[in-house]
Scaffold this active site. Structure first.
Site, PDB file in Angstrom:
ATOM      1  N   LYS A 131     -50.732  29.732  47.489  1.00 20.62           N
ATOM      2  CA  LYS A 131     -51.753  29.033  46.699  1.00 20.62           C
ATOM      3  C   LYS A 131     -51.795  27.596  47.223  1.00 20.62           C
ATOM      4  O   LYS A 131     -50.982  26.761  46.863  1.00 20.62           O
ATOM      5  CB  LYS A 131     -51.338  29.067  45.215  1.00 20.62           C
ATOM      6  CG  LYS A 131     -52.487  29.018  44.212  1.00 20.62           C
ATOM      7  CD  LYS A 131     -53.347  27.791  44.277  1.00 20.62           C
ATOM      8  CE  LYS A 131     -52.718  26.598  43.604  1.00 20.62           C
ATOM      9  NZ  LYS A 131     -53.477  25.341  43.874  1.00 20.62           N
ATOM     10  N   THR A 186     -42.730  16.491  40.040  1.00 17.06           N
ATOM     11  CA  THR A 186     -41.646  16.860  39.126  1.00 17.06           C
ATOM     12  C   THR A 186     -42.227  17.356  37.801  1.00 17.06           C
ATOM     13  O   THR A 186     -41.718  18.308  37.205  1.00 17.06           O
ATOM     14  CB  THR A 186     -40.711  15.655  38.913  1.00 17.06           C
ATOM     15  OG1 THR A 186     -40.110  15.368  40.190  1.00 17.06           O
ATOM     16  CG2 THR A 186     -39.611  15.939  37.915  1.00 17.06           C
ATOM     17  N   ILE A 188     -45.100  19.007  37.229  1.00 15.37           N
ATOM     18  CA  ILE A 188     -45.552  20.404  37.311  1.00 15.37           C
ATOM     19  C   ILE A 188     -44.353  21.324  37.575  1.00 15.37           C
ATOM     20  O   ILE A 188     -44.302  22.457  37.080  1.00 15.37           O
ATOM     21  CB  ILE A 188     -46.637  20.577  38.398  1.00 15.37           C
ATOM     22  CG1 ILE A 188     -47.857  19.688  38.095  1.00 15.37           C
ATOM     23  CG2 ILE A 188     -47.082  22.028  38.508  1.00 15.37           C
ATOM     24  CD1 ILE A 188     -48.649  20.055  36.864  1.00 15.37           C
ATOM     25  N   GLU A 206     -39.212  22.047  45.003  1.00 20.21           N
ATOM     26  CA  GLU A 206     -39.018  20.831  45.809  1.00 20.21           C
ATOM     27  C   GLU A 206     -39.971  19.786  45.253  1.00 20.21           C
ATOM     28  O   GLU A 206     -41.186  19.918  45.390  1.00 20.21           O
ATOM     29  CB  GLU A 206     -39.279  21.143  47.288  1.00 20.21           C
ATOM     30  CG  GLU A 206     -38.682  20.095  48.210  1.00 20.21           C
ATOM     31  CD  GLU A 206     -39.714  19.105  48.683  1.00 20.21           C
ATOM     32  OE1 GLU A 206     -39.844  18.042  48.021  1.00 20.21           O
ATOM     33  OE2 GLU A 206     -40.399  19.380  49.670  1.00 20.21           O
ATOM     34  N   CYS A 240     -43.010  13.413  50.248  1.00 21.80           N
ATOM     35  CA  CYS A 240     -42.003  13.499  49.167  1.00 21.80           C
ATOM     36  C   CYS A 240     -40.769  12.696  49.520  1.00 21.80           C
ATOM     37  O   CYS A 240     -40.166  12.062  48.673  1.00 21.80           O
ATOM     38  CB  CYS A 240     -41.559  14.928  48.905  1.00 21.80           C
ATOM     39  SG  CYS A 240     -42.699  16.176  49.387  1.00 21.80           S
ATOM     40  N   GLU A 339     -42.401   7.500  41.515  1.00 15.78           N
ATOM     41  CA  GLU A 339     -42.941   7.860  42.824  1.00 15.78           C
ATOM     42  C   GLU A 339     -44.388   7.374  42.912  1.00 15.78           C
ATOM     43  O   GLU A 339     -45.203   7.706  42.064  1.00 15.78           O
ATOM     44  CB  GLU A 339     -42.891   9.384  42.998  1.00 15.78           C
ATOM     45  CG  GLU A 339     -43.287   9.834  44.370  1.00 15.78           C
ATOM     46  CD  GLU A 339     -43.067  11.330  44.580  1.00 15.78           C
ATOM     47  OE1 GLU A 339     -43.406  12.126  43.679  1.00 15.78           O
ATOM     48  OE2 GLU A 339     -42.562  11.695  45.650  1.00 15.78           O
TER      49      GLU A 339
HETATM   50  P1  ADP Z   1     -49.357  16.667  43.661  1.00 17.87           P
HETATM   51  O1  ADP Z   1     -49.016  15.508  42.796  1.00 17.87           O
HETATM   52  O2  ADP Z   1     -48.665  16.719  44.975  1.00 17.87           O
HETATM   53  O3  ADP Z   1     -50.800  17.043  43.660  1.00 17.87           O
HETATM   54  P2  ADP Z   1     -48.995  18.847  41.855  1.00 17.87           P
HETATM   55  O4  ADP Z   1     -47.665  19.188  41.296  1.00 17.87           O
HETATM   56  O5  ADP Z   1     -50.044  18.354  40.944  1.00 17.87           O
HETATM   57  O6  ADP Z   1     -48.610  17.827  42.979  1.00 17.87           O
HETATM   58  O7  ADP Z   1     -49.607  20.051  42.665  1.00 17.87           O
HETATM   59  C1  ADP Z   1     -48.891  20.818  43.594  1.00 17.87           C
HETATM   60  C2  ADP Z   1     -49.409  22.224  43.583  1.00 17.87           C
HETATM   61  O8  ADP Z   1     -49.180  22.797  42.310  1.00 17.87           O
HETATM   62  C3  ADP Z   1     -50.903  22.366  43.855  1.00 17.87           C
HETATM   63  O9  ADP Z   1     -51.139  23.530  44.630  1.00 17.87           O
HETATM   64  C4  ADP Z   1     -51.458  22.539  42.461  1.00 17.87           C
HETATM   65  O10 ADP Z   1     -52.676  23.239  42.459  1.00 17.87           O
HETATM   66  C5  ADP Z   1     -50.374  23.368  41.801  1.00 17.87           C
HETATM   67  N1  ADP Z   1     -50.366  23.330  40.330  1.00 17.87           N
HETATM   68  C6  ADP Z   1     -50.810  22.344  39.514  1.00 17.87           C
HETATM   69  N2  ADP Z   1     -50.688  22.705  38.220  1.00 17.87           N
HETATM   70  C7  ADP Z   1     -50.129  23.929  38.202  1.00 17.87           C
HETATM   71  C8  ADP Z   1     -49.729  24.840  37.166  1.00 17.87           C
HETATM   72  N3  ADP Z   1     -49.896  24.566  35.870  1.00 17.87           N
HETATM   73  N4  ADP Z   1     -49.177  26.028  37.527  1.00 17.87           N
HETATM   74  C9  ADP Z   1     -48.995  26.320  38.824  1.00 17.87           C
HETATM   75  N5  ADP Z   1     -49.360  25.520  39.841  1.00 17.87           N
HETATM   76  C10 ADP Z   1     -49.913  24.341  39.542  1.00 17.87           C
END
Ligand code: ADP
Length: 436
Positions: A131, A186, A188, A206, A240, A339
């Protein structure tokens, strides 16, 4: 539908039952195809993410190939051993794939992260659903096509673009997914742990970082200036493991910060597609505003802006931010604890080794750290005391498919890469045979 395709491929398709040498050949071929299409993939990555083509072409795409080539070799080497329990039995562990692995990918290294996660998972015989981040799906989609061309059977590697809150969330909650390997924030990561609990998801997380780059007075300062600058400005700081806190020994701090600020001022953002550009555009307007907001927070908290700090549009356009150095930061300030994920370095002074280690570890995160010194004993002693999943000594931001990468503390658990990550993509069955 992606989960059903992956489950069917795992339960009745050829992949997990294939001779390991055949799986190895297919994955190696995929590594070759990535290199053959390196120019095209690098361009897609730069268009999607805004990182300089120099980085995409020289670092990201070769690293993806490195992952497939390296983990291809592991397909034939996931061996067990016989265990001497009792002469009456023959005991051996069988290392088996988990089943269906969902790899949830961030936007900062859209294709590298697919390589980090899909290559070992596939080598171990799993089927995978990737994904990609909503902002950067292009290279993952193209990799899916290349995987089919390399001979990965249908259903084994599925690319599922979509929103995190919809597609990501569905994967995390789906009973047909055995494991989630996630790289991202962190916040999510914590959510995924909770949301995955009902279906007992195995997890590799990670997460974020606020990594200290520690410069001692006895370091080769010119080399350290270059390393510290690259440690925060590489990848626009959307990394990261970015060395986003500079801890510098007080006796050399003024001299060091002056050199660093000069270097930062010389580094100008440019057109990401120009091969000469070394600093690209941030991924989105939202991210740019977050980063600029932190610069403002830092100066309000009492930090001194010694380089950058502003948006730097090219021909009036683009989410470019100047390389920024905030001096006189206290480790308790928000710009030292949170961060930022942009080209912003917070400079903190320390007095001696104990003070350096204490401030370095005074963070919720523990992803990476750097140590700059000519004293071998000090370098190794400090490396042991740092709470970080990676420590670079007199270098920063280096990666290899063969070296494990991951976090201590709130930076997560489980490891990407190296022999270590294969444990996280397999499970062990203990087999007992009566022979008396
Ligand atoms: P960043 O700050 O690097 O965007 P995120 O943690 O927001 O980090 O996103 C990292 C990945 O996690 C992306 O592919 C995002 O679509 C996915 N993501 C965001 N919310 C969810 C969720 N509730 N469940 C699963 N995946 C998610």
């Amino acid at each position: 539908r992606a989960v059903h395709a992956a489950r069917a491929a795992f339960e009745s398709g050829p992949w997990p039952k294939m001779k390991p040498a055949d799986r190895q050949r297919v994955l190696f071929k995929l590594g070759d195809l990535v290199l053959e299409h390196a120019d095209e993939l690098a361009r897609l990555e730069t268009l999607d993410n805004g990182k300089p083509i120099f980085e995409s072409r020289q670092v990201d795409i070769p690293m993806v190939a490195n992952c497939f080539h390296y983990f291809a070799g592991w397909a034939t080497k996931l061996a067990g051993e016989t265990l001497p329990v009792n002469p009456a039995y023959f005991n051996y562990p069988l290392r088996e794939p988990l089943g269906v692995v969902a790899a949830i990918i961030p936007w900062n290294f859209p294709m590298i992260m697919v390589g980090w996660k899909a290559a070992p998972a596939l080598a171990a015989g799993n089927c995978v659903i990737v994904k990609p981040a909503e902002l950067t799906p292009l290279t993952a989609i193209r990799l899916g096509e290349l995987a089919l061309a390399a001979g990965v059977p249908p259903g084994v590697l599925n690319i599922l673009p979509g929103k995190g809150s919809i597609a990501g969330e569905a994967l995390v909650r789906h009973p047909g997914v055995d494991k989630v390997s996630f790289t991202g924030s962190t916040e999510i990561g914590r959510h995924i742990m909770k949301a995955g609990a009902d279906t007992m998801k195995k997890l590799t997380l990670e997460l974020g970082g606020k990594s200290p780059n520690i410069v001692f007075a006895d370091a080769d300062l010119d080399v350290a200036v270059k390393g510290v600058a690259a440690g925060i400005f590489y990848g626009k700081g959307e990394v990261c493991a970015a060395g986003s806190r500079l801890l510098v020994e007080a006796s050399i701090a003024d001299e060091f910060v002056a050199k660093l600020a000069e270097r930062a001022q010389k580094l100008k953002p440019g057109d990401p597609l120009d091969p000469k550009t070394r600093l690209g555009a941030l991924v989105s307007e939202k991210q740019m505003n977050t980063v600029l907001g932190y610069v403002e927070t830092g100066t309000k908290e009492g930090a001194k802006l010694v380089a950058g700090g502003k948006r730097a549009p090219i021909n009036g356009k683009g989410w470019f931010v100047e390389p920024t150095v905030l001096d006189q930061v206290d480790n308790a300030m928000r710009v030292a604890q949170e961060e930022i994920f942009g080209p912003v370095l917070s400079v903190i002074r320390f007095t001696d080794v104990d003070d350096a280690v204490k401030q370095a570890n005074d963070s919720p995160f523990g992803l990476a750290a750097g140590v700059w010194t000519r004293d071998v004993k000090k370098a190794h002693a400090v490396a042991r005391r740092l709470q970080a999943g990676t420590v670079w000594i007199n270098m920063y931001n280096f990666y290899d498919a063969g070296m494990p990468f991951g976090g201590y503390k709130a930076s997560g658990f489980g490891r990407d890469l190296g022999p270590e990550c294969l444990r996280d993509y397999t499970q062990v069955k203990s087999v007992w045979v009566s022979i008396e």
